[in-house]
Scaffold this motif. Sequence first.
Motif, short mmCIF file in Angstrom:
data_model
loop_
_atom_site.label_atom_id
_atom_site.label_comp_id
_atom_site.label_asym_id
_atom_site.label_seq_id
_atom_site.Cartn_x
_atom_site.Cartn_y
_atom_site.Cartn_z
N THR A 74 12.78 69.73 -19.30
CA THR A 74 12.93 68.48 -18.56
C THR A 74 13.34 67.38 -19.53
OG1 THR A 74 11.18 69.16 -17.04
CG2 THR A 74 11.79 66.84 -17.02
N PRO A 75 14.51 66.76 -19.32
CA PRO A 75 14.95 65.72 -20.25
C PRO A 75 14.09 64.47 -20.12
CG PRO A 75 16.44 65.86 -18.38
CD PRO A 75 15.48 67.00 -18.24
N GLY A 76 13.90 63.80 -21.23
CA GLY A 76 13.15 62.56 -21.17
C GLY A 76 12.86 61.97 -22.54
N LEU A 77 12.46 60.71 -22.51
CA LEU A 77 12.06 59.98 -23.71
C LEU A 77 10.56 59.77 -23.64
CD1 LEU A 77 12.68 58.22 -26.26
CD2 LEU A 77 13.13 56.32 -24.69
N LEU A 78 9.84 60.23 -24.65
CA LEU A 78 8.39 60.14 -24.66
C LEU A 78 7.92 59.27 -25.81
CD1 LEU A 78 9.24 63.24 -23.74
CD2 LEU A 78 6.78 63.52 -23.65
N GLN A 79 6.87 58.51 -25.55
CA GLN A 79 6.20 57.75 -26.59
C GLN A 79 4.83 58.37 -26.81
OE1 GLN A 79 6.86 53.49 -26.94
NE2 GLN A 79 4.65 53.17 -26.87
N VAL A 80 4.52 58.70 -28.05
CA VAL A 80 3.30 59.42 -28.39
C VAL A 80 2.38 58.52 -29.18
CG1 VAL A 80 2.35 61.48 -29.48
CG2 VAL A 80 4.62 61.58 -28.43
N ARG A 101 -4.48 70.14 -19.36
CA ARG A 101 -5.47 70.56 -18.36
C ARG A 101 -6.90 70.27 -18.82
NH1 ARG A 101 -1.65 74.89 -17.26
NH2 ARG A 101 -2.46 76.07 -19.04
N ALA A 102 -7.13 70.36 -20.13
CA ALA A 102 -8.47 70.11 -20.66
C ALA A 102 -8.76 68.63 -20.85
CB ALA A 102 -8.63 70.84 -22.00
N GLY A 103 -7.80 67.77 -20.55
CA GLY A 103 -8.00 66.35 -20.72
C GLY A 103 -7.89 65.87 -22.14
N ARG A 104 -7.38 66.72 -23.03
CA ARG A 104 -7.25 66.33 -24.43
C ARG A 104 -5.95 65.57 -24.68
NH1 ARG A 104 -8.94 71.33 -28.24
NH2 ARG A 104 -8.57 69.68 -29.81
N VAL A 105 -5.02 65.64 -23.73
CA VAL A 105 -3.79 64.86 -23.76
C VAL A 105 -3.71 64.05 -22.48
CG1 VAL A 105 -1.28 64.90 -23.85
CG2 VAL A 105 -2.58 66.55 -25.19
N THR A 106 -3.61 62.74 -22.60
CA THR A 106 -3.46 61.87 -21.44
C THR A 106 -1.98 61.59 -21.23
OG1 THR A 106 -5.60 60.83 -21.86
CG2 THR A 106 -4.07 59.65 -20.43
N VAL A 107 -1.51 61.81 -20.01
CA VAL A 107 -0.11 61.62 -19.67
C VAL A 107 0.02 60.44 -18.72
CG1 VAL A 107 1.98 62.66 -18.72
CG2 VAL A 107 0.30 64.10 -19.91
N ALA A 108 0.85 59.47 -19.06
CA ALA A 108 1.11 58.32 -18.21
C ALA A 108 2.61 58.16 -18.03
CB ALA A 108 0.51 57.05 -18.81
N GLY A 109 3.01 57.58 -16.92
CA GLY A 109 4.43 57.39 -16.64
C GLY A 109 4.85 58.11 -15.38
N GLU A 110 6.01 57.71 -14.86
CA GLU A 110 6.50 58.28 -13.61
C GLU A 110 7.82 59.02 -13.78
OE1 GLU A 110 4.71 58.45 -10.94
OE2 GLU A 110 3.11 57.35 -11.95
N GLY A 111 8.27 59.21 -15.00
CA GLY A 111 9.51 59.94 -15.22
C GLY A 111 9.33 61.43 -14.97
N PRO A 112 10.45 62.16 -14.87
CA PRO A 112 10.37 63.61 -14.58
C PRO A 112 9.53 64.38 -15.58
CG PRO A 112 12.63 62.82 -14.36
CD PRO A 112 11.85 61.70 -14.94
N VAL A 113 9.62 64.02 -16.85
CA VAL A 113 8.86 64.77 -17.85
C VAL A 113 7.37 64.50 -17.71
CG1 VAL A 113 9.08 63.03 -19.67
CG2 VAL A 113 8.75 65.43 -20.28
N ALA A 114 6.99 63.27 -17.34
CA ALA A 114 5.57 62.95 -17.12
C ALA A 114 5.05 63.73 -15.92
CB ALA A 114 5.39 61.45 -16.90
N LYS A 115 5.82 63.79 -14.86
CA LYS A 115 5.38 64.53 -13.68
C LYS A 115 5.27 66.03 -13.98
CE LYS A 115 7.41 61.17 -10.46
NZ LYS A 115 8.45 60.94 -9.44
N ALA A 116 6.21 66.54 -14.75
CA ALA A 116 6.16 67.96 -15.10
C ALA A 116 4.92 68.29 -15.91
CB ALA A 116 7.43 68.35 -15.88
N LEU A 117 4.54 67.39 -16.82
CA LEU A 117 3.36 67.63 -17.64
C LEU A 117 2.08 67.55 -16.81
CD1 LEU A 117 4.36 65.67 -20.86
CD2 LEU A 117 3.92 68.12 -20.71
N ARG A 118 2.04 66.64 -15.85
CA ARG A 118 0.85 66.51 -15.02
C ARG A 118 0.68 67.67 -14.05
NH1 ARG A 118 1.85 60.73 -15.10
NH2 ARG A 118 3.11 60.94 -13.21
N GLU A 119 1.78 68.37 -13.79
CA GLU A 119 1.73 69.47 -12.83
C GLU A 119 1.47 70.82 -13.45
OE1 GLU A 119 5.45 69.13 -10.88
OE2 GLU A 119 4.88 67.31 -9.74
N VAL A 120 1.24 70.88 -14.76
CA VAL A 120 1.06 72.16 -15.43
C VAL A 120 -0.25 72.80 -14.96
CG1 VAL A 120 2.40 71.54 -17.45
CG2 VAL A 120 -0.05 71.06 -17.42
#
Length: 212
Positions: free
Chosen positions: A132-138, A193-212
């Motif tokens: 999934t293409p996208g720009l992420l800030q970590v 899934r374990a809550g060790r990574v918090t994902v915020a944002g509404e872009g395609p890559v954020a949605k893909a990560l939240r749906e894992v």
Amino acid sequence: MPPRRSYDQYCSAARALDLVGDRWTLLIVRELLAGPRRYTDLHADLPGVSTDVLASRLKDMERDGLTTRRRLPPPGAATVYELTPRGSALLPVLQALGAWGEPELAARRPTDAVRAHWFALPLLRALAPFSTPGLLQVHLDEGVFHLRTDPEPATPAYGDGPSPTAPDAHLTLDTGTCEAIAQGRLSLPDAVRAGRVTVAGEGPVAKALREV
């Protein structure tokens, strides 16, 4: 400039090592994959390299068509080094080398330097299956960096500091989690899934990560 040393072997691997096999060369590439850098920035983010060796490697890389120099216009008015398309093509080489070296990380040694953006390469590998293409800030304990899951040839794959434009996703995780992902002990989906990574944002890559 002195002629480039060569293994004098008619083999593509040997020819590649003629160009990038010297100590520090691939780590300079790692830094320049983040975009144009001043000499002082490179020296600061390559702890342990001497000024003489860094200058020598940059000259070699420019001679061999891996890097180029340009002068920034005012108010920057500084000379920066950047990768040519030939140099940028080393990204998958560094990715493969990093994957091969995962078992060597183990626990961090007291003498080990660390920069937040050094975690960009393992995170790019962890994001690859999502396609999934996208720009992420970590956001890490050590600082903030950004990365692109679909970098174009002329676009930096990652960079230190906040993203230059609004990111498609924000990832927040502690350094221990990022180290576990970099070492191959924890997958990114499992960390989300374990809550060790918090994902915020509404872009395609954020949605893909939240749906894992």
